[in-house]
Write an enzyme that holds these catalytic residues in place. Structure first.
Site, PDB file in Angstrom:
ATOM      1  N   CYS A 186     -45.925 114.182   8.222  1.00  0.00           N
ATOM      2  CA  CYS A 186     -47.180 114.029   8.953  1.00  0.00           C
ATOM      3  C   CYS A 186     -46.846 113.394  10.290  1.00  0.00           C
ATOM      4  O   CYS A 186     -46.332 112.272  10.336  1.00  0.00           O
ATOM      5  CB  CYS A 186     -48.150 113.143   8.171  1.00  0.00           C
ATOM      6  SG  CYS A 186     -49.711 112.803   9.032  1.00  0.00           S
ATOM      7  N   ASN A 187     -47.098 114.101  11.370  1.00  0.00           N
ATOM      8  CA  ASN A 187     -46.794 113.578  12.693  1.00  0.00           C
ATOM      9  C   ASN A 187     -47.639 112.364  13.027  1.00  0.00           C
ATOM     10  O   ASN A 187     -47.172 111.428  13.671  1.00  0.00           O
ATOM     11  CB  ASN A 187     -47.006 114.673  13.737  1.00  0.00           C
ATOM     12  CG  ASN A 187     -45.815 115.584  13.885  1.00  0.00           C
ATOM     13  OD1 ASN A 187     -44.946 115.366  14.708  1.00  0.00           O
ATOM     14  ND2 ASN A 187     -45.773 116.628  13.066  1.00  0.00           N
ATOM     15  N   THR A 188     -48.893 112.362  12.582  1.00  0.00           N
ATOM     16  CA  THR A 188     -49.766 111.232  12.877  1.00  0.00           C
ATOM     17  C   THR A 188     -49.208 109.957  12.272  1.00  0.00           C
ATOM     18  O   THR A 188     -49.129 108.912  12.927  1.00  0.00           O
ATOM     19  CB  THR A 188     -51.179 111.498  12.341  1.00  0.00           C
ATOM     20  OG1 THR A 188     -51.724 112.656  13.013  1.00  0.00           O
ATOM     21  CG2 THR A 188     -52.090 110.320  12.582  1.00  0.00           C
TER      22      THR A 188
ATOM     23  N   TYR B 239     -55.872 113.008   9.215  1.00  0.00           N
ATOM     24  CA  TYR B 239     -55.544 111.652   9.640  1.00  0.00           C
ATOM     25  C   TYR B 239     -55.624 111.517  11.167  1.00  0.00           C
ATOM     26  O   TYR B 239     -55.789 110.426  11.684  1.00  0.00           O
ATOM     27  CB  TYR B 239     -54.115 111.290   9.224  1.00  0.00           C
ATOM     28  CG  TYR B 239     -53.917 110.919   7.769  1.00  0.00           C
ATOM     29  CD1 TYR B 239     -54.920 111.095   6.814  1.00  0.00           C
ATOM     30  CD2 TYR B 239     -52.710 110.387   7.347  1.00  0.00           C
ATOM     31  CE1 TYR B 239     -54.710 110.759   5.481  1.00  0.00           C
ATOM     32  CE2 TYR B 239     -52.489 110.039   6.018  1.00  0.00           C
ATOM     33  CZ  TYR B 239     -53.479 110.232   5.096  1.00  0.00           C
ATOM     34  OH  TYR B 239     -53.269 109.892   3.780  1.00  0.00           O
ATOM     35  N   GLY B 240     -55.457 112.630  11.850  1.00  0.00           N
ATOM     36  CA  GLY B 240     -55.274 112.581  13.303  1.00  0.00           C
ATOM     37  C   GLY B 240     -56.451 112.060  14.098  1.00  0.00           C
ATOM     38  O   GLY B 240     -56.305 111.699  15.267  1.00  0.00           O
TER      39      GLY B 240
ATOM     40  N   ASP C 186     -48.293 114.140   3.127  1.00  0.00           N
ATOM     41  CA  ASP C 186     -49.006 114.549   4.342  1.00  0.00           C
ATOM     42  C   ASP C 186     -50.485 114.324   4.093  1.00  0.00           C
ATOM     43  O   ASP C 186     -50.919 114.070   2.956  1.00  0.00           O
ATOM     44  CB  ASP C 186     -48.723 116.021   4.661  1.00  0.00           C
ATOM     45  CG  ASP C 186     -49.396 116.491   5.946  1.00  0.00           C
ATOM     46  OD1 ASP C 186     -49.460 115.702   6.895  1.00  0.00           O
ATOM     47  OD2 ASP C 186     -49.869 117.638   5.988  1.00  0.00           O
ATOM     48  N   SER C 187     -51.262 114.457   5.154  1.00  0.00           N
ATOM     49  CA  SER C 187     -52.705 114.281   5.027  1.00  0.00           C
ATOM     50  C   SER C 187     -53.374 115.434   4.293  1.00  0.00           C
ATOM     51  O   SER C 187     -54.526 115.304   3.873  1.00  0.00           O
ATOM     52  CB  SER C 187     -53.338 114.122   6.412  1.00  0.00           C
ATOM     53  OG  SER C 187     -53.097 115.268   7.202  1.00  0.00           O
TER      54      SER C 187
ATOM     55  N   CYS D 127     -47.401 118.755  14.485  1.00  0.00           N
ATOM     56  CA  CYS D 127     -48.246 118.587  13.303  1.00  0.00           C
ATOM     57  C   CYS D 127     -47.748 119.608  12.294  1.00  0.00           C
ATOM     58  O   CYS D 127     -47.545 120.783  12.652  1.00  0.00           O
ATOM     59  CB  CYS D 127     -49.718 118.827  13.622  1.00  0.00           C
ATOM     60  SG  CYS D 127     -50.813 118.792  12.167  1.00  0.00           S
ATOM     61  N   THR D 128     -47.538 119.182  11.065  1.00  0.00           N
ATOM     62  CA  THR D 128     -46.941 120.099  10.095  1.00  0.00           C
ATOM     63  C   THR D 128     -47.894 121.193   9.645  1.00  0.00           C
ATOM     64  O   THR D 128     -47.485 122.125   8.944  1.00  0.00           O
ATOM     65  CB  THR D 128     -46.407 119.333   8.867  1.00  0.00           C
ATOM     66  OG1 THR D 128     -47.403 118.431   8.391  1.00  0.00           O
ATOM     67  CG2 THR D 128     -45.149 118.557   9.226  1.00  0.00           C
TER      68      THR D 128
ATOM     69  N   GLU E 189     -56.568 124.538   7.518  1.00  0.00           N
ATOM     70  CA  GLU E 189     -57.064 124.199   6.187  1.00  0.00           C
ATOM     71  C   GLU E 189     -58.048 125.252   5.669  1.00  0.00           C
ATOM     72  O   GLU E 189     -58.228 125.393   4.457  1.00  0.00           O
ATOM     73  CB  GLU E 189     -57.747 122.824   6.207  1.00  0.00           C
ATOM     74  CG  GLU E 189     -56.814 121.662   6.526  1.00  0.00           C
ATOM     75  CD  GLU E 189     -56.088 121.140   5.306  1.00  0.00           C
ATOM     76  OE1 GLU E 189     -56.487 121.490   4.186  1.00  0.00           O
ATOM     77  OE2 GLU E 189     -55.117 120.381   5.482  1.00  0.00           O
TER      78      GLU E 189
END
Length: 266
Positions: free
Chosen positions: A73-75, A42-43, A10-11, A186-187, A152
């Site tokens: 990661c959804n993006t 990343y989004g 993931d990002s 989004c995770t 975050e």
């Protein structure tokens, strides 16, 4: 039996919500997790940049002889998965299709909301996949660029005025459409479930895209032998910060502290 590890990336730290579910349903599996904390989020990146990052992330994970990759990661799932999956012989599963399937199973009214990063929403992938499966569905998308930074930074609980204000503003257009199901595309977002659920109300079902992907990967693997699996964690920046945040995402402690890697070398 196949004791090779599962790779997850993931990002940032959000993909740990998928790891948490993997720990619950596949306790015998070893996992290698990479969080690209030096380049999160990343989004807000271009499609070209996301593709570059994804290729680097996959090359890093492949050095561990993994048997599958969960793109938590959804993006990436929305913008780069199809391209990169065709470039590797390791099975890859993203979060979009599993989340769509879970949402279709949950909705009673056919009105589904989707919140995600700007890149995920811009791709239109959730709308396309949901309507391809059922054209009668009404799908409402909302970009939420500030939610990843909130998560975050640990601003995820009810009573946090900043979190509540930002979530309320983003969810207002979705809430106005009377959806009965909301995909957290989004995770990172499951960490905000408490705030989101309070805003949307008890009649709205929340779909955790990372958990849905973890459920899907179970059916595509040759399982490991019965033993206690271990998870190793790698990040591209600030392992100490990751080690502090990770237990909240995992709902448990880390098997090993995170190690920092130079992802640009891959």
């Amino acid at each position: 039996m196949d004791n090779r590890p599962i790779g997850v990336f993931d990002s940032g730290v959000g993909g740990l919500t998928a790891v948490r579910r993997l720990h619950e349903i596949l306790p015998h599996e070893d996992i290698i997790y990479f969080g690209d904390t030096g380049r999160v989020p990343y989004g807000t990146r271009s499609a070209e940049t996301i593709l570059k990052y994804t290729r680097q992330d996959v090359r890093f994970l492949r050095k561990f002889d993994i048997k599958a990759i969960v793109v938590a990661c959804n993006t990436v799932s929305a913008t780069a998965l199809d391209i990169v999956a065709n470039e590797t012989d390791v099975p890859m599963i993203g979060v979009v299709w599993p989340a769509c399937a879970a949402a279709r199973a949950a909705t009673k009214t056919g009105r589904i909301g989707v919140i995600g990063t700007p890149a995920t929403v811009r791709s239109g992938v959730y709308d396309r996949m949901l309507k391809a499966a059922d054209p009668s569905l009404a799908v409402f998308m909302q970009p939420c660029p500030l939610l990843v930074p909130l998560v975050e930074n640990g601003r995820v609980h009810c009573g946090d005025i900043v979190a509540e204000t930002v979530v309320r503003e983003y969810l207002a257009p979705i809430k106005a459409q009377n959806v009965d199901t909301l995909i957290l595309a989004c995770t990172h977002y499951p960490l905000l479930s408490e705030v989101v659920a309070a805003e949307m109300g008890e009649n709205v079902t929340l779909i955790d895209s990372g958990a849905a992907a973890a459920e899907s990967v179970r059916g595509m693997l040759v399982p490991a032998e019965e033993r206690q699996g271990k998870t190793r964690y790698f990040v591209s920046d600030d392992p100490q910060g990751f080690n502090q945040l990770a237990p909240g995402f995992l709902n448990g402690s880390l098997d090993f502290p995170a190690e920092q890697v130079d992802i640009d070398a891959y």
